[in-house]
Design an enzyme around this catalytic site. Sequence first.
Site, PDB file in Angstrom:
ATOM      1  CD  GLU B  68      -1.667  -2.494   1.657  1.00 63.96           C
ATOM      2  OE1 GLU B  68      -0.608  -2.616   1.977  1.00 63.96           O
ATOM      3  OE2 GLU B  68      -2.493  -3.295   1.637  1.00 63.96           O
ATOM      4  CG  PHE B 130      -9.920 -10.027  11.363  1.00 65.35           C
ATOM      5  CD1 PHE B 130      -8.675 -10.303  11.862  1.00 65.35           C
ATOM      6  CD2 PHE B 130     -10.210 -10.060  10.098  1.00 65.35           C
ATOM      7  CE1 PHE B 130      -7.680 -10.887  11.138  1.00 65.35           C
ATOM      8  CE2 PHE B 130      -9.106 -10.554   9.092  1.00 65.35           C
ATOM      9  CZ  PHE B 130      -7.878 -10.892   9.714  1.00 65.35           C
ATOM     10  CD  GLN B 131      -7.468  -7.734   7.938  1.00 72.99           C
ATOM     11  OE1 GLN B 131      -8.081  -7.495   7.037  1.00 72.99           O
ATOM     12  NE2 GLN B 131      -6.340  -8.203   7.429  1.00 72.99           N
ATOM     13  CE  LYS B 180     -17.067  -6.863   3.640  1.00 72.66           C
ATOM     14  NZ  LYS B 180     -16.469  -8.232   4.072  1.00 72.66           N
ATOM     15  CG  MET B 493      22.183  12.212   3.641  1.00 74.52           C
ATOM     16  SD  MET B 493      23.256  13.276   2.864  1.00 74.52           S
ATOM     17  CE  MET B 493      22.551  13.980   1.359  1.00 74.52           C
TER      18      MET B 493
HETATM   19  C1  LIG Z   1      12.272   5.339   5.310  1.00 71.67           C
HETATM   20  C2  LIG Z   1      13.214   6.166   5.818  1.00 71.67           C
HETATM   21  N1  LIG Z   1      14.096   5.390   6.844  1.00 71.67           N
HETATM   22  C3  LIG Z   1      15.494   6.169   7.287  1.00 71.67           C
HETATM   23  C4  LIG Z   1      15.807   7.399   6.531  1.00 71.67           C
HETATM   24  C5  LIG Z   1      16.962   8.140   7.033  1.00 71.67           C
HETATM   25  N2  LIG Z   1      17.862   8.297   5.938  1.00 71.67           N
HETATM   26  C6  LIG Z   1      17.861   9.093   5.128  1.00 71.67           C
HETATM   27  S1  LIG Z   1      18.943   9.070   3.878  1.00 71.67           S
HETATM   28  C7  LIG Z   1      19.463   7.608   4.365  1.00 71.67           C
HETATM   29  C8  LIG Z   1      20.367   6.862   3.493  1.00 71.67           C
HETATM   30  C9  LIG Z   1      19.780   6.483   2.238  1.00 71.67           C
HETATM   31  O1  LIG Z   1      20.820   5.328   1.705  1.00 71.67           O
HETATM   32  P1  LIG Z   1      20.775   5.117   0.083  1.00 71.67           P
HETATM   33  O2  LIG Z   1      19.189   4.921  -0.118  1.00 71.67           O
HETATM   34  O3  LIG Z   1      21.628   3.932  -0.244  1.00 71.67           O
HETATM   35  O4  LIG Z   1      20.973   6.370  -0.715  1.00 71.67           O
HETATM   36  P2  LIG Z   1      22.403   7.199  -0.830  1.00 71.67           P
HETATM   37  O5  LIG Z   1      22.270   8.214   0.516  1.00 71.67           O
HETATM   38  O6  LIG Z   1      23.492   6.239  -0.584  1.00 71.67           O
HETATM   39  O7  LIG Z   1      22.283   7.953  -1.984  1.00 71.67           O
HETATM   40  C10 LIG Z   1      18.763   7.136   5.483  1.00 71.67           C
HETATM   41  C11 LIG Z   1      18.950   5.810   6.048  1.00 71.67           C
HETATM   42  C12 LIG Z   1      14.775   7.916   5.774  1.00 71.67           C
HETATM   43  N3  LIG Z   1      14.952   8.922   5.300  1.00 71.67           N
HETATM   44  N4  LIG Z   1      13.626   7.239   5.304  1.00 71.67           N
END
Ligand SMILES: Cc1ncc(C[n+]2csc(CCOP(=O)(O)OP(=O)(O)O)c2C)c(N)n1
Lengths: 171, 578
Positions: B68, B130-131, B180, B493
């Site tokens: 979803e 349920f749900q 529902k 990042m």
């Molecule tokens: C759902 C979610 N979980 C954690 C984060 C924290 N976060 C921000 S950037 C990042 C790293 C992303 O790594 P990648 O997808 O490999 O991209 P890159 O930065 O290497 O280009 C994380 C863990 C987030 N923004 N969203």
Amino acid sequence: MKEYTITVFSENNIGLLNEVTIVFSRRKINIESLTVSESEVKGVSRYTIVVFSDEKKIENVVRQLEKIIGVFKALYFEAEEIVHQEVALFKIANSPKLNGNLEALIRRQNAKILTVNPDFLVIERVGYKAENQELFNELEQYGVLQFARSGRVAVSCQKKEFTSYLKELSH
Amino acid sequence: METAAKAENIKEMNNTGETLSGAEILVRSLIQEGVDTMFGYIGGAIMPVYDALYDYQKELKHYMSRHEQGATHSAQAYARLTKKPGVCFTTSGPGATNLLTGLADAYLDSTPMVVITGQVHSGLLGSDAFQETNMVGLSMPVTKWNFQITKVEEIAEVMAKAFYIARTGRPGPVLIDITKDAQVQKTEYKYERCKGIRSYQPVPKLNMDEISAAAELINSAKKPMILAGQGILLSGAEQELMEFAEKTQTPVACTLLGLSSFPTDHPLYVGMLGMHGNYGPNMNTNQCDVLIAIGMRFDDRVTGDTSKYAKQAKIVHIDIDRSEHNKNISVDIPVLADAKQALTELNKVVSGSEREEWMQTFKDYYQLEYEKVIEKQTHSSRERINMAEVIDCLSEKTNGEAVLCTDVGQHQMTSARYYKFKNPNTQVTSGGLGTMGFGMPAAIGAQIADPNATVVSVSGDGGFQMTIQELAVIRQYKLPVKSIVLNNSFLGMVRQWQDLFFEQRFSYTEMDNPDFVKIVEGYGIKAKRVSKREELQDAIQEMLDFPGAFFLEVVVETESNVLPMIAPGAAVSEMRLE
Ligand SMILES: Cc1ncc(C[n+]2csc(CCOP(=O)(O)OP(=O)(O)O)c2C)c(N)n1
């Protein structure tokens, strides 16, 4: 930190109270008191909310309240910009030792007796929170079984009334 | 046959007072609102609605996601490109809770959506059936409006209201939870579009005093600067912005979500704002004399330390949402208006002459940024490919005309920095929420919105795996989406922050990745991996030329950082180049 009274006018819909309180809770602003009831306009609820905060925050909160769909208007006031009261009810066990003493106290405190029965009596006082508290302190010697007080209700001193805001909205 | 007949008569059938089930009324409501495309995932509590959809396959094309969350991101991108509310259906409970990330994302990024969740029978509400989840309660903080329908009679009116609220004013997501029993009960069908709600004023009445005050300030400016946000795109004010910038000879900087609202090759364009934006616009935020912010909200990623933000400048802030005025930054002249409306009025009264010296400062800053950062990244001498080389090449080969959908992380910032957007509304990214897993499902929605566009998603190896199952949607509906993964074997990042601010303690950011090419091939999608610089150009060309979906993994440098950068808590003018 200062005391602010916020007045919100909204539709009388399920869930709106929840939406209103979320605006405060997400900023970790504690609500000191909250009163919701129908306003001078049929079907429109009036909230009176008392909080301690700073003005900048409250200004933002009020705008975010107005953004809620279902809210017509939100306003905030400092103490001198409103006339406000609270209602307090005191339930006291009925006993012979009350005789005489209580009546004088009630008269002096501008309170009144609402109900008397063989087991208990109920006293009502309308006033500022501190005044009602004072009466509570004085009544304690007789044994207060219950002390219930309303949240603040307040009307503002400002000239512009809600009905004119409502008119502006419908244009 | 019956379906076709139904379709032809849908307009006339609208007000005949026919008796229909709640599910069918819901479906008809969508058609009345001009919906022809939607996303979703079936389950028990929404089955009657799906059953009704079966009869309307010609009018309503439903794309089945594989999670979803994927459906929401596809719907978001669809909404951003078509400017129509994105529509999603899910079942109650887990189906509904899986939507929450998408709702939160759409709420922060002002994306219009109408999301419909099934709910247990109204008699079971509150019983932990349920749900059963309290979706109205759960979604309240992340929706513009929500409502639970428990009676069939409510459906038509509530749906009309939902669409009206989602698309007007500052757009946003709306959630409608429908029990529902309301889906199966019958009533007379009569649909009327919503024309207004008394407690909701979507389009503020323009205050001409605010416009004159703004114009006076703008006309007196010596070193003005425009901050263009997504409000420009949402109100379709790209032309007005161009006219305004040219008339007043004011340099234009874009926020992340404002990218593509102003052509990057325009002489007045000076780059992106914010933490990983361009050096010039960030430095000059603290040099300009008048800051003209349009349809943006002074997010902390744009402002850095607010106590050191544009203190020397007078600020004009045009926004349709009054709660944004003075929220993060105190402004001198708030203008409560739709961007297009305000700019149209301003354009009648503003003027300015060329500001050579002022423009030169941006050029000088750019030169510095070019020498210290851009050149090194786009013409890297290191062994591994740099992300910037990939985006630079992609930008060139698509002539800046692709719809670029990005995920979250270094690749997102690199894409924003290096892709030279030519046309309005051609970037789709998760700005406010920064949702990893957004990019590829967004590309699906974008491709459906614009079947002829070149739609490219750029993801990191981390984020791609968060919604990787949506590849099945690309396959099932034969969408020619191009997906790029910039694989640095790290949560890049976060690794960068550990490198710069956590003494290189790389706590849980390194990833042992699967064979992406094999996985993608398993989905029946053409896939390729490159790691050598010499192969990059050809690989990107091959991807773009391929007449269908294509996946390209580019193995990039593991230890590269996105620069320049405003460190968290620093001022915009403290942006570091290395
Ligand atoms: C759902 C979610 N979980 C954690 C984060 C924290 N976060 C921000 S950037 C990042 C790293 C992303 O790594 P990648 O997808 O490999 O991209 P890159 O930065 O290497 O280009 C994380 C863990 C987030 N923004 N969203």
